[in-house]
Design an enzyme around this catalytic site. Sequence first.
Site, mmCIF file in Angstrom:
data_model
loop_
_atom_site.group_PDB
_atom_site.id
_atom_site.type_symbol
_atom_site.label_atom_id
_atom_site.label_comp_id
_atom_site.label_asym_id
_atom_site.label_seq_id
_atom_site.Cartn_x
_atom_site.Cartn_y
_atom_site.Cartn_z
ATOM 1 N N CYS A 165 0.843 -1.193 0.000
ATOM 2 C CA CYS A 165 0.000 0.000 0.000
ATOM 3 C C CYS A 165 0.881 1.248 0.000
ATOM 4 O O CYS A 165 1.829 1.339 0.785
ATOM 5 C CB CYS A 165 -0.879 -0.001 1.246
ATOM 6 S SG CYS A 165 -1.741 1.554 1.461
ATOM 7 N N GLU B 216 2.962 -6.115 8.473
ATOM 8 C CA GLU B 216 3.310 -4.714 8.202
ATOM 9 C C GLU B 216 4.458 -4.256 9.101
ATOM 10 O O GLU B 216 5.377 -3.563 8.654
ATOM 11 C CB GLU B 216 2.099 -3.787 8.394
ATOM 12 C CG GLU B 216 2.425 -2.361 7.979
ATOM 13 C CD GLU B 216 1.351 -1.342 8.324
ATOM 14 O OE1 GLU B 216 1.718 -0.188 8.625
ATOM 15 O OE2 GLU B 216 0.156 -1.682 8.289
ATOM 16 N N CYS C 278 -3.514 5.325 8.711
ATOM 17 C CA CYS C 278 -4.033 5.761 7.416
ATOM 18 C C CYS C 278 -5.463 6.282 7.518
ATOM 19 O O CYS C 278 -6.178 6.018 8.485
ATOM 20 C CB CYS C 278 -3.919 4.633 6.398
ATOM 21 S SG CYS C 278 -5.184 3.371 6.584
#
Length: 317
Positions: A101, A131, A200
């Site tokens: 992403c 992540e 995010c």
Amino acid sequence: MMAAPLTLYLAAPRGFCAGVDRAIQIVEMALEKWGAPVYVRHEIVHNRYVVDGLRAKGAVFVEELDECPPDRPVIFSAHGVPKAVPAEAQRRNMLHVDATCPLVTKVHIEAARHHEQGRQMVMIGHAGHPETLGTMGQLPEGEVLLVETVQDVARIEVRDPGKLAFITQTTLSVDDTAEIVAALRARFPAIIGPHKEDICYATTNRQEAVKAMSPRIDALLVIGAPNSSNSKRLVEVGARAGCAYAQLIQRAADIDWRAIDGARAVGITAGASAPEELVREVTDAFAARYDVTLEQVETAQENVEFKVPRILREATA
């Protein structure tokens, strides 16, 4: 017997974010361009329904590059990978496409910039989450210290308190993270934070929608995977905002009907990697049992889109 009335509140935004949309598109376009099989390192996004759908089209999911044949394309998942992974793919001359992403990539770039300026990094994230592993793997061993809780902040040993910066996983609870950041700033007043929050927009928006809905509902169902960080955070946000019953479900079959017996209003949301079909499946399951009124609780509108890598745009153009 008449079905009991029930109001279903649907959170908006919910479900797919731009990064997940792009990652799924990358796998589909790669299959179109190079045919099956296309290898994917780690689940492309954390959702079994999505992964099974792509597997049926010819995607093969593996945990490590060693499991990929050298002559087939390999795609890196939306969560990001340690620097060593693309380097190894390059060394083996493998065709690789990065579906990380762009908002995770932004954190990677940030970490690298601080490192170049001689700062040690503190990462707020969940140990073992792909992540977190990918972000920590951008820098040499020992350059990124992981904290998961306010208590961890008191325990970390830093090289130089005057040369520190922090980054966060993109899918954390906004409120929990704020507490950890406050603890970091209290202990290390010189610590530098990101220009714009690392958490995010999609994570933040989905949490806000749950908070807005919580006072109106007796129960909250979050559609998402048990290994999905942002989905699990939505359950916590709902519980903290006062939902007496907040539960993570993967599909309609997981609904515990006894637990919500007597509820007059139920909130439904979906994590960033859960498709809208699963939301429909859940609302249909309620409609089969109750006299349902649907209401949307909208707290933001999302119109973010990310381009797919050029290598895929070129061929299909």
